[in-house]
Motif scaffolding. Structure first.
Motif, mmCIF file in Angstrom:
data_model
loop_
_atom_site.group_PDB
_atom_site.id
_atom_site.type_symbol
_atom_site.label_atom_id
_atom_site.label_comp_id
_atom_site.label_asym_id
_atom_site.label_seq_id
_atom_site.Cartn_x
_atom_site.Cartn_y
_atom_site.Cartn_z
ATOM 1 N N ASP A 3 20.603 28.714 10.422
ATOM 2 C CA ASP A 3 21.794 28.648 9.581
ATOM 3 C C ASP A 3 22.069 30.060 9.076
ATOM 4 O O ASP A 3 21.405 30.546 8.155
ATOM 5 C CB ASP A 3 21.556 27.684 8.425
ATOM 6 C CG ASP A 3 22.771 27.515 7.526
ATOM 7 O OD1 ASP A 3 23.671 28.382 7.545
ATOM 8 O OD2 ASP A 3 22.809 26.517 6.795
ATOM 9 N N ARG A 5 24.505 31.354 7.402
ATOM 10 C CA ARG A 5 24.954 31.467 6.007
ATOM 11 C C ARG A 5 23.772 31.392 5.046
ATOM 12 O O ARG A 5 23.676 32.171 4.097
ATOM 13 C CB ARG A 5 25.975 30.389 5.681
ATOM 14 C CG ARG A 5 27.330 30.634 6.338
ATOM 15 C CD ARG A 5 28.318 29.545 5.997
ATOM 16 N NE ARG A 5 27.842 28.297 6.637
ATOM 17 C CZ ARG A 5 28.041 27.083 6.171
ATOM 18 N NH1 ARG A 5 28.712 26.908 5.051
ATOM 19 N NH2 ARG A 5 27.591 26.028 6.800
ATOM 20 N N LEU A 6 22.866 30.472 5.314
ATOM 21 C CA LEU A 6 21.683 30.335 4.465
ATOM 22 C C LEU A 6 20.787 31.565 4.583
ATOM 23 O O LEU A 6 20.274 32.071 3.583
ATOM 24 C CB LEU A 6 20.900 29.072 4.835
ATOM 25 C CG LEU A 6 19.636 28.797 4.023
ATOM 26 C CD1 LEU A 6 19.965 28.665 2.537
ATOM 27 C CD2 LEU A 6 18.946 27.552 4.542
ATOM 28 N N LYS A 9 22.378 34.344 2.628
ATOM 29 C CA LYS A 9 22.236 34.085 1.196
ATOM 30 C C LYS A 9 20.832 34.428 0.719
ATOM 31 O O LYS A 9 20.650 35.130 -0.282
ATOM 32 C CB LYS A 9 22.543 32.623 0.894
ATOM 33 C CG LYS A 9 22.386 32.259 -0.566
ATOM 34 C CD LYS A 9 22.631 30.779 -0.798
ATOM 35 C CE LYS A 9 22.374 30.454 -2.260
ATOM 36 N NZ LYS A 9 21.688 29.224 -2.456
ATOM 37 N N ARG A 10 19.823 33.966 1.442
ATOM 38 C CA ARG A 10 18.435 34.216 1.032
ATOM 39 C C ARG A 10 18.080 35.694 1.138
ATOM 40 O O ARG A 10 17.375 36.223 0.294
ATOM 41 C CB ARG A 10 17.494 33.356 1.867
ATOM 42 C CG ARG A 10 17.709 31.881 1.601
ATOM 43 C CD ARG A 10 16.434 31.155 1.313
ATOM 44 N NE ARG A 10 16.682 29.811 0.881
ATOM 45 C CZ ARG A 10 16.379 28.729 1.567
ATOM 46 N NH1 ARG A 10 15.804 28.837 2.743
ATOM 47 N NH2 ARG A 10 16.627 27.545 1.085
#
Length: 56
Positions: A3, A5-6, A9-10
């Motif tokens: 993912d 996007r994840l 983000k992380r």
């Protein structure tokens, strides 16, 4: 599947601590290099150059 996007983000959340951990890794690498045998002047020169490169 990753993912993106994840992951982004992380990564963004922890980017501020990256340098602190990078320094720990560099210091550990230098300590490990220092443990290697230095039997000849050529080997010692190579190890010193490698250690210097890892620290900078």
């Amino acid at each position: 599947m990753i993912d993106k996007r994840l992951l982004s983000k992380r990564f963004s959340e922890h980017a501020k601590t990256y340098d602190a951990y990078a320094n720990v890794q560099k210091n550990m690498a230098k300590q490990l290099v220092d443990l290697l045998p230095k039997k000849t002047p050529i080997m010692e020169s190579i190890f010193l150059k490698l250690a210097a490169a890892l620290v900078t």
